[in-house]
Motif scaffolding. Structure first.
Motif, PDB file in Angstrom:
ATOM      1  N   GLU A  49      -3.611   3.451  -3.810  1.00  0.00           N
ATOM      2  CA  GLU A  49      -3.702   2.180  -4.525  1.00  0.00           C
ATOM      3  C   GLU A  49      -3.527   1.006  -3.553  1.00  0.00           C
ATOM      4  O   GLU A  49      -2.730   1.055  -2.625  1.00  0.00           O
ATOM      5  CB  GLU A  49      -2.621   2.106  -5.603  1.00  0.00           C
ATOM      6  CG  GLU A  49      -2.698   0.857  -6.469  1.00  0.00           C
ATOM      7  CD  GLU A  49      -1.618   0.781  -7.544  1.00  0.00           C
ATOM      8  OE1 GLU A  49      -1.809   0.071  -8.532  1.00  0.00           O
ATOM      9  OE2 GLU A  49      -0.578   1.446  -7.366  1.00  0.00           O
ATOM     10  N   VAL A  51      -2.214  -2.676  -3.449  1.00  0.00           N
ATOM     11  CA  VAL A  51      -1.373  -3.613  -4.203  1.00  0.00           C
ATOM     12  C   VAL A  51      -1.137  -4.855  -3.354  1.00  0.00           C
ATOM     13  O   VAL A  51      -0.813  -4.760  -2.165  1.00  0.00           O
ATOM     14  CB  VAL A  51      -0.027  -2.966  -4.575  1.00  0.00           C
ATOM     15  CG1 VAL A  51       0.900  -3.983  -5.243  1.00  0.00           C
ATOM     16  CG2 VAL A  51      -0.251  -1.782  -5.504  1.00  0.00           C
ATOM     17  N   ASP A 205      -6.166  -3.653  -6.185  1.00  0.00           N
ATOM     18  CA  ASP A 205      -6.309  -3.037  -7.505  1.00  0.00           C
ATOM     19  C   ASP A 205      -5.339  -3.685  -8.494  1.00  0.00           C
ATOM     20  O   ASP A 205      -5.618  -3.782  -9.686  1.00  0.00           O
ATOM     21  CB  ASP A 205      -5.970  -1.539  -7.440  1.00  0.00           C
ATOM     22  CG  ASP A 205      -6.907  -0.764  -6.545  1.00  0.00           C
ATOM     23  OD1 ASP A 205      -8.127  -0.988  -6.628  1.00  0.00           O
ATOM     24  OD2 ASP A 205      -6.426   0.065  -5.759  1.00  0.00           O
ATOM     25  N   ARG A 206      -4.191  -4.085  -7.943  1.00  0.00           N
ATOM     26  CA  ARG A 206      -3.121  -4.638  -8.775  1.00  0.00           C
ATOM     27  C   ARG A 206      -2.415  -5.729  -7.980  1.00  0.00           C
ATOM     28  O   ARG A 206      -2.146  -5.569  -6.789  1.00  0.00           O
ATOM     29  CB  ARG A 206      -2.144  -3.513  -9.141  1.00  0.00           C
ATOM     30  CG  ARG A 206      -1.112  -3.858 -10.198  1.00  0.00           C
ATOM     31  CD  ARG A 206      -0.530  -2.580 -10.821  1.00  0.00           C
ATOM     32  NE  ARG A 206      -0.103  -1.610  -9.840  1.00  0.00           N
ATOM     33  CZ  ARG A 206       1.183  -1.331  -9.569  1.00  0.00           C
ATOM     34  NH1 ARG A 206       2.153  -1.960 -10.215  1.00  0.00           N
ATOM     35  NH2 ARG A 206       1.497  -0.409  -8.676  1.00  0.00           N
ATOM     36  N   GLU A 218       2.712  -8.649 -13.273  1.00  0.00           N
ATOM     37  CA  GLU A 218       1.669  -7.870 -12.607  1.00  0.00           C
ATOM     38  C   GLU A 218       0.351  -8.016 -13.340  1.00  0.00           C
ATOM     39  O   GLU A 218       0.313  -8.158 -14.564  1.00  0.00           O
ATOM     40  CB  GLU A 218       2.049  -6.408 -12.446  1.00  0.00           C
ATOM     41  CG  GLU A 218       1.997  -5.572 -13.698  1.00  0.00           C
ATOM     42  CD  GLU A 218       2.169  -4.087 -13.373  1.00  0.00           C
ATOM     43  OE1 GLU A 218       1.196  -3.335 -13.593  1.00  0.00           O
ATOM     44  OE2 GLU A 218       3.252  -3.682 -12.912  1.00  0.00           O
ATOM     45  N   THR A 219      -0.720  -8.018 -12.580  1.00  0.00           N
ATOM     46  CA  THR A 219      -2.072  -8.129 -13.117  1.00  0.00           C
ATOM     47  C   THR A 219      -2.934  -7.027 -12.522  1.00  0.00           C
ATOM     48  O   THR A 219      -2.986  -6.882 -11.297  1.00  0.00           O
ATOM     49  CB  THR A 219      -2.699  -9.499 -12.772  1.00  0.00           C
ATOM     50  OG1 THR A 219      -1.977 -10.536 -13.427  1.00  0.00           O
ATOM     51  CG2 THR A 219      -4.165  -9.550 -13.210  1.00  0.00           C
ATOM     52  N   THR A 220      -3.586  -6.258 -13.371  1.00  0.00           N
ATOM     53  CA  THR A 220      -4.549  -5.266 -12.902  1.00  0.00           C
ATOM     54  C   THR A 220      -5.888  -5.962 -12.705  1.00  0.00           C
ATOM     55  O   THR A 220      -6.372  -6.665 -13.598  1.00  0.00           O
ATOM     56  CB  THR A 220      -4.701  -4.124 -13.919  1.00  0.00           C
ATOM     57  OG1 THR A 220      -3.443  -3.466 -14.077  1.00  0.00           O
ATOM     58  CG2 THR A 220      -5.741  -3.117 -13.448  1.00  0.00           C
ATOM     59  N   ASP A 222      -9.418  -5.526 -12.671  1.00  0.00           N
ATOM     60  CA  ASP A 222     -10.438  -4.569 -13.110  1.00  0.00           C
ATOM     61  C   ASP A 222     -11.825  -5.165 -12.881  1.00  0.00           C
ATOM     62  O   ASP A 222     -12.576  -5.443 -13.812  1.00  0.00           O
ATOM     63  CB  ASP A 222     -10.227  -4.233 -14.579  1.00  0.00           C
ATOM     64  CG  ASP A 222     -11.104  -3.078 -15.049  1.00  0.00           C
ATOM     65  OD1 ASP A 222     -11.616  -2.354 -14.172  1.00  0.00           O
ATOM     66  OD2 ASP A 222     -11.285  -2.934 -16.272  1.00  0.00           O
TER      67      ASP A 222
END
Length: 254
Positions: A49, A51, A205-206, A218-220, A222
């Motif tokens: 991931e 981040v 990704d995040r 937190e914000t994903t 997408d």
């Protein structure tokens, strides 16, 4: 009692990291002169991931990264990270008396061959500068050498502490693209500390926002890759993060 775990080494009642996590932090507290900069922080990063960590100056972002890198152990709580990890800072920190290829191998155990360095330098497009002295490198070249030094360790976790902060705008764009390509090729987990909201949305990704010594938001992200900063959805994510950071518009952020 402080519990600090890096790789397979355990202290107290800490358990080995679960396979589902590249980073697992529970109840992390770090104080300076009696003031908690990080307080009971919780963080999980999945293998592979990307981040990004945002936050105002002094919120503890770089302190957290140094703890994950094993450079700061005066903590309370549990920190579980892979044995194989590497860090790149805003300042490349190259040794001026060693040629570029020797800088790439600096700190590796044993006596690795030059070919090991050359392979990493090829990944970052710097093979032609392997015999150069650090003082002859441009800012972008020096940062790529620093990335090669991190990649040569084959990390499962790559920690980036504002690695593009000192670069001019065009070089920064190229460096961001390079890091995105390296991450997709390598598949390791990445934690990027940055002040640049656009950079965070472009790469991650995040996106996490640190405030008050904890992960406050937190914000994903997408969005399809490669990402387009003119995409209305990109602008929407960026605007939401700027608002969370207390900035009304992107212009005000500058």
């Amino acid at each position: 009692m402080a519990t600090d775990v890096h790789g397979p080494v355990t202290t107290g009642a800490a358990k080995p990291p679960a396979p589902a996590s590249a980073v697992r932090v529970e109840g992390l507290t770090r104080s300076f002169d009696g003031r908690a900069v990080i307080e009971r922080l919780k963080l999980d990063v999945r293998p592979g991931e990307f981040v990004a960590l945002l936050g105002r100056s002094g919120c503890g972002k770089s302190t957290l990264l140094r703890i994950l890198a094993g450079l700061d152990r005066d903590i309370e709580g549990t920190v579980l990270v892979p044995r194989r990890k590497a860090v790149a800072f805003q300042t490349p920190r190259l040794m001026p008396w060693k040629k570029v290829w020797r800088n790439v191998l600096l700190g590796l155990p044993g006596k690795p061959e030059r070919t090991v360095a050359e392979k990493a330098l090829e990944e970052v497009g710097l093979t032609h500068r392997s015999d150069a002295w650090p003082k002859t490198l441009s800012g972008g070249e020096a940062q790529r050498a620093s990335l090669a030094r991190a990649l040569v360790r084959e990390p499962d976790l790559l920690l980036l502490d504002e690695p593009f902060g000192a670069l001019d705008a065009l070089t920064r764009i190229k460096a961001q693209r390079l890091v995105g390509e390296l991450w997709q090729r390598r598949g390791c987990a990445v934690l990027l500390v940055t002040h640049d909201v656009e950079e965070a949305v472009l790469l991650a990704d995040r996106v996490l926002v640190m405030d008050g010594g904890v992960i406050a938001h937190e914000t994903t992200v997408d969005l399809d890759r490669p990402r387009n900063i003119t995409d209305p959805r990109f602008a929407e994510v960026r605007a939401g993060l700027l608002e969370r950071l207390g900035v009304a518009t992107a212009a005000e952020a500058g």
